[in-house]
Design an enzyme around this catalytic site. Sequence first.
Site, PDB file in Angstrom:
ATOM      1  N   GLY A  78       0.847  -1.194   0.000  1.00  0.00           N
ATOM      2  CA  GLY A  78       0.000   0.000   0.000  1.00  0.00           C
ATOM      3  C   GLY A  78       0.882   1.243   0.000  1.00  0.00           C
ATOM      4  N   GLN A  80       1.271   3.469   2.162  1.00  0.00           N
ATOM      5  CA  GLN A  80       1.975   3.655   3.437  1.00  0.00           C
ATOM      6  C   GLN A  80       2.657   2.358   3.883  1.00  0.00           C
ATOM      7  OE1 GLN A  80       2.787   6.215   5.203  1.00  0.00           O
ATOM      8  NE2 GLN A  80       1.782   7.656   3.827  1.00  0.00           N
ATOM      9  N   SER A  81       3.022   1.505   2.949  1.00  0.00           N
ATOM     10  CA  SER A  81       3.616   0.212   3.301  1.00  0.00           C
ATOM     11  C   SER A  81       4.909   0.363   4.114  1.00  0.00           C
ATOM     12  CB  SER A  81       3.913  -0.562   2.014  1.00  0.00           C
ATOM     13  OG  SER A  81       4.741  -1.669   2.294  1.00  0.00           O
ATOM     14  N   ASN A  82       4.934  -0.269   5.265  1.00  0.00           N
ATOM     15  CA  ASN A  82       6.159  -0.298   6.074  1.00  0.00           C
ATOM     16  C   ASN A  82       7.208  -1.171   5.398  1.00  0.00           C
ATOM     17  OD1 ASN A  82       5.220   1.168   8.454  1.00  0.00           O
ATOM     18  ND2 ASN A  82       3.814  -0.557   8.692  1.00  0.00           N
ATOM     19  N   ALA A  84       7.587  -1.698   2.178  1.00  0.00           N
ATOM     20  CA  ALA A  84       8.185  -1.007   1.031  1.00  0.00           C
ATOM     21  C   ALA A  84       9.249  -0.026   1.528  1.00  0.00           C
ATOM     22  CB  ALA A  84       7.105  -0.288   0.232  1.00  0.00           C
TER      23      ALA A  84
END
Length: 335
Positions: A78, A80-82, A84
């Site tokens: 997403g 706000q992917s942690n 990524a």
Amino acid sequence: VPTLFPHRIQFPHRLDLSHSPTPVKRLHRLSEKLGVEVWIKRDDFTGVLTTGNKVRKLEFLAAEAKRAGADTLITCGGIQSNHARATASVAAGLGMKSHLILRGDSPQTAEGNLLLDRILGADITFVTHEEYQQREAVFARIEDQIQRDGHTPFSIPEGGSNATGAWGYIRAVEEIRTQEKTLGLTFDSIVHAVGSGGTSAGFIAGKKMFGLGAHIYGVNVCDDKDFFTKKIISIGQELSREYRLAEIAEEEINIVDGFVGQGYAKSTPEELRQIVELARLEGVLLDPVYTGKAFIGMCQTLTQDKGFFGNRILFIHTGGLFGVFSKSEEFSQVL
Ligand SMILES: Cc1ncc(COP(=O)(O)O)c(C=O)c1O
């Protein structure tokens, strides 16, 4: 397929990227309030830009990438992917490039994890929800493009949740066993957030390998119990195929369902209030997307049945703190 015994456990190659072992601390005031002993493992301390559970997986995944001669890490998530953001940070730290496939529209102003992705120099491809469902095609296209540019890509699945990534939490179990010995106690349960299943798969596999007594409970923050049961079993099958570990049986999986709330990454004022309450009680800040929901799931389950998790619980703080800053307005309304 034989289960390996601790003295014979051969870990795959790993890069030393995390600050670990992470501390385990008793939360005295919370324990008093809930009537059971609650401890916390600070996997939010695994690093500054790599904070959280993802770097444990990336230690093994990036080692595999390096050994394959890759110079670019590709992954997805997403906006706000942690995971990524942790991948972008690991890539930069190793002198590699990163390319992130993020679900959603490119916002005018980057906040939270997306801001960090940009600071860290990640290339970003934004895709629609529909394209994300067919993301294998997007991965293939980007791999192609990177190769044409003369680079060597290495693709990591959502959340780093495959057999290689699961070793991160197999290793965390070894760490917890050592910490139990040092503290002179054992935990009855381990409670953690579930977002793509790799952390759970690692915990469950590691429990058998290192003789951990604690029951493993995962609180899902998206999808449902059935979805994650299947996902964790499939990572177990991969662990068996690729590393000759025992498979994971359905009976070994405990998903505490019912706390997704209004949906993945959506927060109610009540959820945010509980995060604020814990911050003020213990000085521990949870994130709204993962650990906050897992914590609320744990507390509400305890309210209904104080003995559900046994007498001594280890809650895993899997990080995600930059998610707080993408919800500053919503938080302000409950302060
Ligand atoms: C902060 C945080 N906690 C927990 C999880 C869940 O871990 P997993 O994806 O291994 O289920 C994630 C990622 O999904 C995360 O970013």
